[in-house]
Design a protein around this motif. Structure first.
Motif, PDB file in Angstrom:
ATOM      1  N   GLU A   1       0.812  -1.216   0.000  1.00 52.36           N
ATOM      2  CA  GLU A   1       0.000   0.000   0.000  1.00 52.36           C
ATOM      3  C   GLU A   1       0.847   1.269   0.000  1.00 52.36           C
ATOM      4  OE1 GLU A   1      -2.676  -0.169   3.262  1.00 52.36           O
ATOM      5  OE2 GLU A   1      -3.895  -1.793   2.417  1.00 52.36           O
ATOM      6  N   GLN A   2       2.023   1.208   0.612  1.00 58.64           N
ATOM      7  CA  GLN A   2       2.887   2.390   0.706  1.00 58.64           C
ATOM      8  C   GLN A   2       3.991   2.380  -0.353  1.00 58.64           C
ATOM      9  OE1 GLN A   2       1.956   4.679   2.944  1.00 58.64           O
ATOM     10  NE2 GLN A   2       0.327   3.287   3.629  1.00 58.64           N
TER      11      GLN A   2
ATOM     12  N   ILE B   1      -4.439 -18.907  -0.186  1.00 61.70           N
ATOM     13  CA  ILE B   1      -3.906 -18.131  -1.307  1.00 61.70           C
ATOM     14  C   ILE B   1      -4.067 -16.632  -1.077  1.00 61.70           C
ATOM     15  CG2 ILE B   1      -4.244 -17.618  -3.759  1.00 61.70           C
ATOM     16  CD1 ILE B   1      -4.769 -20.593  -4.195  1.00 61.70           C
ATOM     17  N   THR B   2      -5.166 -16.224  -0.456  1.00 61.68           N
ATOM     18  CA  THR B   2      -5.357 -14.799  -0.163  1.00 61.68           C
ATOM     19  C   THR B   2      -4.254 -14.280   0.749  1.00 61.68           C
ATOM     20  OG1 THR B   2      -7.753 -15.041  -0.369  1.00 61.68           O
ATOM     21  CG2 THR B   2      -6.950 -13.090   0.776  1.00 61.68           C
TER      22      THR B   2
ATOM     23  N   ASN C   1      -1.960  -6.022  -3.021  1.00 63.10           N
ATOM     24  CA  ASN C   1      -3.140  -5.459  -2.369  1.00 63.10           C
ATOM     25  C   ASN C   1      -4.432  -6.041  -2.921  1.00 63.10           C
ATOM     26  OD1 ASN C   1      -1.447  -3.689  -0.935  1.00 63.10           O
ATOM     27  ND2 ASN C   1      -1.457  -2.226  -2.634  1.00 63.10           N
ATOM     28  N   SER C   2      -4.350  -6.664  -4.105  1.00 67.05           N
ATOM     29  CA  SER C   2      -5.536  -7.188  -4.778  1.00 67.05           C
ATOM     30  C   SER C   2      -5.306  -8.643  -5.162  1.00 67.05           C
ATOM     31  CB  SER C   2      -5.839  -6.354  -6.031  1.00 67.05           C
ATOM     32  OG  SER C   2      -6.708  -7.032  -6.904  1.00 67.05           O
TER      33      SER C   2
ATOM     34  N   PRO D   1       1.265  -8.361  10.925  1.00 65.87           N
ATOM     35  CA  PRO D   1       0.886  -8.197   9.516  1.00 65.87           C
ATOM     36  C   PRO D   1       1.678  -9.145   8.622  1.00 65.87           C
ATOM     37  CG  PRO D   1       2.322  -6.405  10.205  1.00 65.87           C
ATOM     38  CD  PRO D   1       2.048  -7.214  11.433  1.00 65.87           C
ATOM     39  N   LEU D   2       0.975  -9.891   7.785  1.00 68.98           N
ATOM     40  CA  LEU D   2       1.635 -10.867   6.920  1.00 68.98           C
ATOM     41  C   LEU D   2       2.513 -10.214   5.864  1.00 68.98           C
ATOM     42  CD1 LEU D   2      -0.865 -13.776   6.191  1.00 68.98           C
ATOM     43  CD2 LEU D   2       1.415 -13.936   7.174  1.00 68.98           C
ATOM     44  N   GLU D   3       2.213  -8.961   5.503  1.00 65.38           N
ATOM     45  CA  GLU D   3       3.005  -8.316   4.459  1.00 65.38           C
ATOM     46  C   GLU D   3       4.457  -8.098   4.876  1.00 65.38           C
ATOM     47  OE1 GLU D   3       0.060  -5.094   5.989  1.00 65.38           O
ATOM     48  OE2 GLU D   3       0.087  -7.252   5.617  1.00 65.38           O
TER      49      GLU D   3
END
Length: 569
Positions: free
Chosen positions: A133-134, A187-188, A197-198, A346-348
């Motif tokens: 996102e950033q 998978i998400t 992000n999508s 957060p998984l990211e």
């Protein structure tokens, strides 16, 4: 070496001081030339693990590219083409092999340690600055590097045949592929962990670049795993059941190029360990209550004493709180990572977490090349300890704090101070009923009294001041820390060495390094030819000039010379 000669060296150091500026030189020439087709062919046919990740084999008849260690039947030489990176293989229209999984290969960055713009750009991209996102734009990334977006695009076009954005995208997809192969994350969540992000964008990019969908890849991986346990996954319901039965936590396998001396690395960590933040678990304790060790554990344990211990530690990245258990599997040239995250992590941040673990273990080092360079130092006649790598600290701030606390005291005393610091100011968190500790943050240390630490007040003030500087100057470089009172070149160099994994930190101003260098120099010196004593030779040594020449000769692998000399004590 005799104790008398050791005393002479010590006297020489004390009488002359630590003269000479620290040499942190980068090599302007390429680190290594391109591997010839003949070398690639031999490495491919022999499946030599020392070349794993240094090049990739494109098989034109099948449209895939492989690691040189791929277990599949070797194709004819006329049907293969060699690529220096996965990105270049993908640009040629090839997809990664599902059997040897090129996404799991050790990294190979020929620019690492050179200090070049491309090296710094790759570091920022690996840190996720172009995804999520950033995400920055290419122009914003270029601005951080002090160059134009056009010049940055040209660097990537020349180095990889693609743009920075496409390079970053392919790195994201390869990490997602690794998670789909090795974990049972939905998978998400895989898409989120890889920086997408999508889910729609993830599916489109995955199919376009890797030529199959994430669902197809996941099912293929499950089928392969299910065959071993006789599980039927022909329906979606049974597929989910298989995922549940195969799930034993988030497990990832990280590969390296041999040699690797895990015993030496473990010994380094254990001597400097912090209670609650680091721990060491015998493999026979992992199955306590089961009565016997698993077959895999027995196989690993019999391969050496070092393999009988797991190394565990806590790591924080942003809001992520993670615990990792690290088990060495030497016969497979890899480490098994068992990762546990708090519920709100957060998984990211997972990809950056894996990058940090690889840095801590120094898994991307090309030890064959490094040891060849160490042996070529004619001034020292050095016989290097094989597989000796850079044991990293958990973070850059942890590394610099270790350096400050370790000034003018023994390792044992420094470790005691470090434990007191973490006990008093480290964040605590619970996971699976156990309490863990994290290293204190700069925000906590800037205003801390540090009264628990029995050390000079000036050193406490240096810790406070550095923490405040880091908080107030988020974009400052490590070299900018020199403006803080009490922070000198040795501290900065140590922080880069263990906190960034910088391969070219030749710490010749360190007293132990200086002592060992002079000892090697005397051993190499032919005293009989000049009819002089070792003590007289020491008086003629121009130490700064000697180190300047060594710094040029060993670049960009100065850090490994530093650790070789430390390891001799």
């Amino acid at each position: 070496m005799s104790s008398i000669l050791e005393m002479k060296i010590t006297e020489h150091i004390e009488s002359n001081g630590n003269s000479g500026e620290l040499q942190l030189k980068a090599h302007s020439a390429p680190i290594r030339g391109e591997l010839s087709s003949a070398i690639c062919r031999e490495a491919r046919l022999s499946r030599d693990p020392r070349f794993d990740g240094k090049f990739f084999v494109g098989v034109l008849t099948t449209g895939i590219y492989c690691r040189n260690v791929c277990p599949a039947v070797a194709p004819k030489e006329d049907n293969v083409r060699y690529f220096e990176s996965q990105v270049k293989a993908a640009q040629a229209g090839l997809r990664p092999c599902l059997r040897c999984r090129p996404d799991s290969a050790p990294g190979s960055n020929p620019w690492k340690g050179t200090g070049t713009t491309l090296d710094r750009a790759l570091g920022l991209i690996d840190a996720g600055l172009l995804c999520g996102e950033q995400a920055l734009t290419v122009d914003e990334l270029a601005d951080k590097l002090g160059i134009s977006g056009r010049y940055l695009n040209r660097l990537f076009s020349e180095g990889f045949g693609t743009s920075p954005k496409q390079y970053a995208l392919y790195r994201q997809l390869l990490f997602a592929k690794q998670l789909l192969h090795q974990t049972q994350l939905p998978i998400t969540q895989v898409a989120l962990a890889a920086g997408f992000n999508s889910i729609r964008r993830f599916n489109e990019a995955f199919q376009q670049r890797l030529q199959l969908t994430p669902t197809q890849l996941r099912k293929a991986s499950l089928k392969k795993a299910a065959k071993m346990d006789d599980i039927d996954i022909t329906t979606e319901e049974n597929c989910l059941s298989a995922m549940s039965s195969l799930s034993h936590g988030l497990t990832l396998y990280q590969y390296y190029r041999p040699p690797l001396d895990w015993s030496a690395q473990l010994a380094f960590y254990r001597l400097r360990a912090v209670a609650g933040m680091e721990w060491f678990t015998p493999l026979d304790k992992l199955n306590e209550g089961a009565g016997i060790m698993s077959d895999a554990a027995q196989h690993i344990a019999c391969e050496g004493e070092a393999a009988s211990l797991e190394y565990g530690r806590c790591i924080a990245i942003g809001k992520m709180r993670a615990v990792v258990q690290i088990a060495h599997e030497p016969s497979l040239h890899r480490f098994k990572l068992t990762v546990m995250l708090t519920a709100d992590s957060p998984l990211e941040a997972l990809q950056q977490f894996i990058i940090e673990v690889r840095r801590i273990l120094d898994l991307d080092a090309d030890m064959q090349l490094i040891e060849q360079n160490l042996q070529a130092l004619s001034q020292l006649n050095l016989v290097p300890f094989s597989g000796l790598r850079i044991p990293g600290a958990g973070s850059l701030f942890e590394a610099v704090c270790r350096a400050i606390l370790g000034q003018q005291v023994t390792v044992v005393q420094a470790t005691k101070l470090l434990n007191q610091l973490v006990e008093a100011y480290g964040e605590r968190f619970e996971l699976n009923g156990r309490e863990y500790r994290l290293f204190p943050t700069p925000e906590t240390i800037r205003g801390a009294s540090l009264s628990e630490l029995k050390m000079p007040g000036a050193r406490k003030l240096a810790l406070n001041a550095l923490a405040a500087f880091i908080c107030d100057n988020a974009d400052a470089s490590v070299d900018d820390w020199l403006s803080v009172k009490g922070i000198g070149p040795w501290t900065i160099a140590y922080a880069k060495l263990r906190g960034l994994g910088d391969p070219n930190i030749f710490l010749h101003s360190d007293l132990i390094v200086k002592k060992r260098l002079l000892a090697h120099y005397l051993r190499h010196y032919d005293k009989d030819s000049v009819n002089t004593s070792g003590e007289d030779v020491l008086k003629t040594v121009d130490y700064p000039q000697l180190c300047q020449q060594l710094g040029r000769d060993i670049a960009p692998w100065g850090s490994y010379l530093t650790f070789q000399l430390w390891h001799q004590v």
